[in-house]
Scaffold this motif. Structure first.
Motif, PDB file in Angstrom:
ATOM      1  N   ALA A  49     -43.123   1.812 -18.367  1.00  0.00           N
ATOM      2  CA  ALA A  49     -42.018   1.170 -17.644  1.00  0.00           C
ATOM      3  C   ALA A  49     -42.147  -0.347 -17.688  1.00  0.00           C
ATOM      4  O   ALA A  49     -41.145  -1.071 -17.639  1.00  0.00           O
ATOM      5  CB  ALA A  49     -41.980   1.669 -16.201  1.00  0.00           C
ATOM      6  N   GLY A  50     -43.382  -0.857 -17.807  1.00  0.00           N
ATOM      7  CA  GLY A  50     -43.588  -2.292 -17.884  1.00  0.00           C
ATOM      8  C   GLY A  50     -43.048  -2.899 -19.167  1.00  0.00           C
ATOM      9  O   GLY A  50     -42.790  -4.102 -19.229  1.00  0.00           O
ATOM     10  N   HIS A  51     -42.895  -2.072 -20.192  1.00  0.00           N
ATOM     11  CA  HIS A  51     -42.354  -2.551 -21.462  1.00  0.00           C
ATOM     12  C   HIS A  51     -40.826  -2.417 -21.517  1.00  0.00           C
ATOM     13  O   HIS A  51     -40.219  -2.862 -22.499  1.00  0.00           O
ATOM     14  CB  HIS A  51     -42.966  -1.756 -22.624  1.00  0.00           C
ATOM     15  CG  HIS A  51     -44.417  -2.010 -22.834  1.00  0.00           C
ATOM     16  ND1 HIS A  51     -44.893  -2.970 -23.711  1.00  0.00           N
ATOM     17  CD2 HIS A  51     -45.515  -1.436 -22.275  1.00  0.00           C
ATOM     18  CE1 HIS A  51     -46.216  -2.965 -23.681  1.00  0.00           C
ATOM     19  NE2 HIS A  51     -46.618  -2.037 -22.825  1.00  0.00           N
ATOM     20  N   CYS A  52     -40.222  -1.794 -20.485  1.00  0.00           N
ATOM     21  CA  CYS A  52     -38.782  -1.510 -20.489  1.00  0.00           C
ATOM     22  C   CYS A  52     -38.168  -2.054 -19.203  1.00  0.00           C
ATOM     23  O   CYS A  52     -38.208  -1.385 -18.156  1.00  0.00           O
ATOM     24  CB  CYS A  52     -38.537  -0.002 -20.581  1.00  0.00           C
ATOM     25  SG  CYS A  52     -39.441   0.804 -21.918  1.00  0.00           S
ATOM     26  N   PRO A  53     -37.633  -3.249 -19.210  1.00  0.00           N
ATOM     27  CA  PRO A  53     -37.086  -3.866 -17.983  1.00  0.00           C
ATOM     28  C   PRO A  53     -36.032  -2.982 -17.329  1.00  0.00           C
ATOM     29  O   PRO A  53     -35.156  -2.418 -17.998  1.00  0.00           O
ATOM     30  CB  PRO A  53     -36.467  -5.170 -18.498  1.00  0.00           C
ATOM     31  CG  PRO A  53     -37.207  -5.466 -19.757  1.00  0.00           C
ATOM     32  CD  PRO A  53     -37.529  -4.144 -20.367  1.00  0.00           C
ATOM     33  N   GLY A  54     -36.142  -2.858 -15.995  1.00  0.00           N
ATOM     34  CA  GLY A  54     -35.166  -2.077 -15.240  1.00  0.00           C
ATOM     35  C   GLY A  54     -35.358  -0.585 -15.319  1.00  0.00           C
ATOM     36  O   GLY A  54     -34.485   0.182 -14.882  1.00  0.00           O
ATOM     37  N   ALA A  55     -36.514  -0.144 -15.851  1.00  0.00           N
ATOM     38  CA  ALA A  55     -36.737   1.291 -16.024  1.00  0.00           C
ATOM     39  C   ALA A  55     -37.011   1.972 -14.697  1.00  0.00           C
ATOM     40  O   ALA A  55     -37.594   1.395 -13.778  1.00  0.00           O
ATOM     41  CB  ALA A  55     -37.916   1.533 -16.973  1.00  0.00           C
ATOM     42  N   THR A  56     -36.560   3.219 -14.583  1.00  0.00           N
ATOM     43  CA  THR A  56     -36.915   4.080 -13.453  1.00  0.00           C
ATOM     44  C   THR A  56     -37.780   5.213 -13.984  1.00  0.00           C
ATOM     45  O   THR A  56     -37.619   5.655 -15.125  1.00  0.00           O
ATOM     46  CB  THR A  56     -35.659   4.661 -12.783  1.00  0.00           C
ATOM     47  OG1 THR A  56     -34.894   5.402 -13.741  1.00  0.00           O
ATOM     48  CG2 THR A  56     -34.789   3.565 -12.207  1.00  0.00           C
ATOM     49  N   ARG A  69     -31.546   1.092 -19.463  1.00  0.00           N
ATOM     50  CA  ARG A  69     -30.385   0.762 -20.290  1.00  0.00           C
ATOM     51  C   ARG A  69     -30.677  -0.482 -21.131  1.00  0.00           C
ATOM     52  O   ARG A  69     -31.283  -1.440 -20.636  1.00  0.00           O
ATOM     53  CB  ARG A  69     -29.145   0.528 -19.429  1.00  0.00           C
ATOM     54  CG  ARG A  69     -28.586   1.799 -18.827  1.00  0.00           C
ATOM     55  CD  ARG A  69     -27.188   1.605 -18.260  1.00  0.00           C
ATOM     56  NE  ARG A  69     -26.652   2.859 -17.737  1.00  0.00           N
ATOM     57  CZ  ARG A  69     -26.021   3.774 -18.469  1.00  0.00           C
ATOM     58  NH1 ARG A  69     -25.833   3.556 -19.768  1.00  0.00           N
ATOM     59  NH2 ARG A  69     -25.580   4.877 -17.927  1.00  0.00           N
ATOM     60  N   VAL A  70     -30.244  -0.414 -22.387  1.00  0.00           N
ATOM     61  CA  VAL A  70     -30.369  -1.558 -23.284  1.00  0.00           C
ATOM     62  C   VAL A  70     -29.099  -1.655 -24.121  1.00  0.00           C
ATOM     63  O   VAL A  70     -28.477  -0.634 -24.438  1.00  0.00           O
ATOM     64  CB  VAL A  70     -31.582  -1.421 -24.236  1.00  0.00           C
ATOM     65  CG1 VAL A  70     -32.884  -1.522 -23.488  1.00  0.00           C
ATOM     66  CG2 VAL A  70     -31.509  -0.129 -25.036  1.00  0.00           C
TER      67      VAL A  70
END
Length: 304
Positions: free
Chosen positions: A240-247, A256-257
Motif C-alpha cells: 500500500a505504501g507504493h500505491c497512493p490512496g490504497a485501501t 485508482r490511477v
C-alpha cells in the motif's frame, strides 16, 4: 423538445410535506435519446409523470413538445407517447384489437396497426390474447400502442425491467429504431447501467429530487479519478505504501490511477524490486455506478 425550469412536486405523507422533486431544470433537444438515472425514490418516475401530464407540478414550468405543460396539457398529450412501468395492453384483449382501438382513439389510419405490428415482430402473435404473451412481447406491444399516433417525443419508464437478457437486447434494438428510423426523441428512465451506457446520447443523474450531474456516458465516467486497480499481494501493508490512496482488504489492496493499463507495468516492477509477491491483478474502467457513488456516496443500485 423539453424545456423545464424549477419543476417540483411535493406530496403530503401523514400530514407532512415530502418533496419528491425539488425544482429541477432540464433540456432535451429534438432527436436525442436521453437517459434519466437514479435509485428508487430519487424522483425519476415523478418527473416523468409530470412531463407526461399524468401528475400536476406543484411548482415550476415546462414546455414539452412545443406545448405548455400547465396551460395546454392536451396539446402535450397529442404529441407524446408514454410507456409506463406496467403493461398497457388489456390482458383479455387480442393484440391486434388493442392496437386497432388505440388507432381509433387517436384517429390514426389503420394501416399503422399492420405496419407497427410487423415492425415490432408481433405478426405471429397478433391474434393471441395479451395475457398469453411473453414479457418481451408485452413490452413491444406497449411501444406499438405508444407509437400509433406517430409522437415526436416518447417517454419510456424502465422499459426493460423484469425481462431476461435476450429480451432486453431485443428491446434495445427497437428503442434505438424509435430515434434512428422514426425520428422520435426518446426520454427513458432505467435502473440498468449497461442499458443507459449502450442506448443514451446523454444522461441526467437525479438524487433526492435534484439533478446532480449530466453529460454523455463517457463524459460522466471521465469525472471518476482513474481506473480501479485491485492487487492480491504477499505483504499488503508494505504494498500500500507504493500505491497512493490504497485501501487494504485482507491480502488485497485497491487504488485508482489514471490509465491503469499503462501504470501497472512500472508499479509491478517496483513491487517486485521490494520483494513483494503479486498473485493476482485486476483493473476496472470507471462505470456509471462509480460516477453515482462518487457524486452521492451511494450506488445507483441502492434504494432510497
Amino acid at each position: 423538445m423539453i424545456k423545464a425550469r424549477g419543476l417540483a412536486r411535493t406530496f403530503s405523507v401523514r400530514g407532512r410535506p415530502v418533496e419528491a422533486v425539488a425544482g429541477i431544470d432540464l433540456d432535451v433537444q429534438p432527436g436525442e435519446l436521453v437517459g434519466f438515472l437514479g435509485p428508487n425514490g430519487a424522483g425519476k418516475t415523478t418527473t416523468l409523470r409530470m412531463l407526461a401530464t399524468l401528475l400536476r407540478p406543484t411548482a415550476g414550468e415546462a414546455i414539452v413538445a412545443g406545448h405548455d405543460l400547465r396551460t395546454d396539457p392536451a396539446g402535450v398529450r397529442r404529441r407524446i407517447g408514454y410507456l409506463g412501468q406496467g403493461n398497457g395492453g388489456g390482458s383479455d384483449q387480442r393484440v391486434r384489437d388493442e392496437a386497432i382501438i388505440q388507432a381509433k382513439l387517436y384517429r390514426a389510419p389503420l394501416r399503422r396497426v399492420t405496419e407497427l405490428i410487423e415492425e415490432f415482430e408481433l405478426t405471429d402473435v397478433a391474434d393471441r390474447l395479451v395475457a398469453t404473451l411473453s414479457g418481451g412481447q408485452k413490452r413491444r406491444l406497449d411501444i406499438v400502442l405508444g407509437m400509433i399516433h406517430q409522437p415526436e417525443l416518447i417517454f419510456l419508464d424502465e422499459p426493460s425491467t423484469g425481462l431476461d437478457p435476450q429480451s432486453r437486447g431485443n428491446l434495445w434494438q427497437h428503442v434505438r429504431r424509435l430515434r434512428d428510423e422514426h425520428g422520435a426523441t426518446v426520454f427513458l428512465t432505467t435502473h440498468y447501467l449497461d442499458e443507459a451506457d449502450a442506448l443514451c446520447d446523454r444522461i441526467l443523474v437525479i438524487d433526492h429530487g435534484r439533478i446532480v450531474a449530466e453529460g454523455t456516458p463517457d463524459e460522466l465516467k471521465s469525472t471518476v479519478s482513474g481506473d480501479l486497480v485491485s492487487l492480491t499481494v504477499s505483504d499488503p501493508a508494505r504494498a500500500a505504501g507504493h500505491c497512493p490512496g490504497a485501501t487494504v482488504r485482507g491480502n488485497q489492496i485497491d487504488f485508482r490511477v489514471p490509465r491503469g493499463d499503462t501504470a501497472l507495468p512500472g508499479l509491478l516492477g517496483d513491487l517486485a524490486a521490494a520483494d513483494i509477491t503479486v498473485t493476482s491483478v485486476q483493473t476496472h474502467r470507471p462505470t456509471l455506478d462509480d460516477v453515482f457513488l462518487t457524486l452521492t456516496g451511494r450506488s445507483l443500485r441502492d434504494g432510497s
